[in-house]
Design an enzyme around this catalytic site. Structure first.
Site, mmCIF file in Angstrom:
data_model
loop_
_atom_site.group_PDB
_atom_site.id
_atom_site.type_symbol
_atom_site.label_atom_id
_atom_site.label_comp_id
_atom_site.label_asym_id
_atom_site.label_seq_id
_atom_site.Cartn_x
_atom_site.Cartn_y
_atom_site.Cartn_z
ATOM 1 N N ARG A 39 0.852 -1.194 0.000
ATOM 2 C CA ARG A 39 0.000 0.000 0.000
ATOM 3 C C ARG A 39 0.882 1.237 0.000
ATOM 4 O O ARG A 39 1.788 1.345 0.820
ATOM 5 C CB ARG A 39 -0.893 -0.011 1.237
ATOM 6 C CG ARG A 39 -1.843 1.172 1.359
ATOM 7 C CD ARG A 39 -2.721 0.966 2.582
ATOM 8 N NE ARG A 39 -3.757 1.976 2.701
ATOM 9 C CZ ARG A 39 -3.617 3.119 3.361
ATOM 10 N NH1 ARG A 39 -2.479 3.405 3.960
ATOM 11 N NH2 ARG A 39 -4.624 3.976 3.420
ATOM 12 N N SER A 108 -12.745 -2.864 0.402
ATOM 13 C CA SER A 108 -12.942 -2.197 1.690
ATOM 14 C C SER A 108 -14.381 -1.770 1.893
ATOM 15 O O SER A 108 -14.967 -1.139 1.007
ATOM 16 C CB SER A 108 -12.102 -0.915 1.751
ATOM 17 O OG SER A 108 -10.751 -1.212 1.905
ATOM 18 N N LYS A 137 -4.493 5.759 8.454
ATOM 19 C CA LYS A 137 -5.241 6.123 7.246
ATOM 20 C C LYS A 137 -5.660 7.586 7.330
ATOM 21 O O LYS A 137 -6.122 8.035 8.378
ATOM 22 C CB LYS A 137 -6.482 5.235 7.137
ATOM 23 C CG LYS A 137 -7.256 5.444 5.850
ATOM 24 C CD LYS A 137 -8.446 4.501 5.736
ATOM 25 C CE LYS A 137 -9.124 4.730 4.397
ATOM 26 N NZ LYS A 137 -10.213 3.809 4.157
HETATM 27 N N1 3NM Z 1 -8.100 0.998 5.938
HETATM 28 P P1 3NM Z 1 -3.469 0.472 11.313
HETATM 29 S S1 3NM Z 1 -8.248 1.546 8.389
HETATM 30 C C1 3NM Z 1 -5.692 1.125 5.396
HETATM 31 O O1 3NM Z 1 -11.169 1.360 7.659
HETATM 32 C C2 3NM Z 1 -6.814 1.205 6.338
HETATM 33 O O2 3NM Z 1 -10.808 0.538 5.685
HETATM 34 C C3 3NM Z 1 -8.970 1.156 6.909
HETATM 35 O O3 3NM Z 1 -3.770 0.834 9.781
HETATM 36 C C4 3NM Z 1 -10.412 1.015 6.749
HETATM 37 O O4 3NM Z 1 -3.393 -1.000 11.395
HETATM 38 C C5 3NM Z 1 -6.719 1.501 7.680
HETATM 39 O O5 3NM Z 1 -2.117 1.102 11.547
HETATM 40 C C6 3NM Z 1 -5.451 1.755 8.439
HETATM 41 O O6 3NM Z 1 -4.538 1.083 12.127
HETATM 42 C C7 3NM Z 1 -4.969 0.536 9.165
#
Ligand code: 3NM
Length: 209
Positions: A39, A108, A137
């Site tokens: 990503r 997603s 994010k």
């Molecule tokens: N997508 P971390 S939350 C890339 O809600 C991403 O769809 C999300 O990172 C969604 O594990 C997110 O550091 C970030 O919280 C995830």
């Protein structure tokens, strides 16, 4: 469209880790990862292509699968294992037509309506989040929480469900307990560059127990 979804689904981040995608993939694989998403919201397309090519080489050498975030064109050009699409990316049906039946396609979703709609699409898994607060994010959707995750689980039949957003070693068991088949995490795995391999191993052990 059948594939083996591992319980831990790491996602790379060059800014958080300070490492190239290929280097992160190497460390994650040494820690036991078998499916990794690349990503990158900031790299120029050309740079992302070359970085993904290098990461894919590493993954292939270790029989791990590589999924690209957003970029169906790069997935097609490099013949990587699949793509992960967001709500505003190329429609899932179009990506499936381009990539074929064997590609892994994930999508997603951020609320129950999106998740139910996703269950009608030609997908290999649905991602749902953010389950908890995340600072990884940009402009995340509102925190969904474990109750919503349970509701999604009950609404999408047997389609594999990947939970994402703020998942760490402390809450991982609860997320699996709420019905997630896999934990997708960025910061908990790759934020500390020295510990990536160890973090991956710890998360896998916890998720497999
Ligand atoms: N997508 P971390 S939350 C890339 O809600 C991403 O769809 C999300 O990172 C969604 O594990 C997110 O550091 C970030 O919280 C995830």
């Amino acid at each position: 469209m059948s594939f083996n979804l591992p319980k831990v689904y790491p996602i790379t981040d060059t800014r958080l880790s300070g490492l190239s995608h290929a280097e992160q993939v190497t460390r994650l694989i040494h820690g036991g990862a078998t499916l990794i998403q690349i990503r990158d919201k900031y790299a120029a397309h050309c740079e992302f292509y070359h970085q993904t090519e290098a990461a894919f080489q590493v993954a292939r050498n270790h029989n791990a699968k590589l999924i690209i975030n957003d970029r169906v064109d790069i997935a097609l050009a490099l013949k990587v294992d699949g793509v992960h699409l967001g709500q505003s990316d190329l429609p899932v049906e179009a990506a499936r037509r381009l990539l074929g039946e064997d590609a892994i396609i994930g999508f997603s979703t951020h609320n129950i309506t999106q998740a139910k709609l996703a269950a009608t699409m030609p997908l290999d898994y649905i991602a749902f989040g953010p389950i908890f607060q995340t600072s990884t994010k940009e402009n995340p959707d509102p925190v969904a929480g474990l109750a919503a995750l349970r509701e999604v689980r009950a609404s999408i039949g047997s389609l594999p469900l990947v939970a994402i957003g703020g998942i760490d070693l402390f809450n991982a068991a609860k997320v699996l307990g709420a019905g997630a088949d896999a934990l997708a995490t960025i910061s908990e795995l790759v934020a500390g560059r020295v510990e990536i391999e160890e973090n991956m191993r710890k998360m896998l052990t916890l998720a497999s127990s």
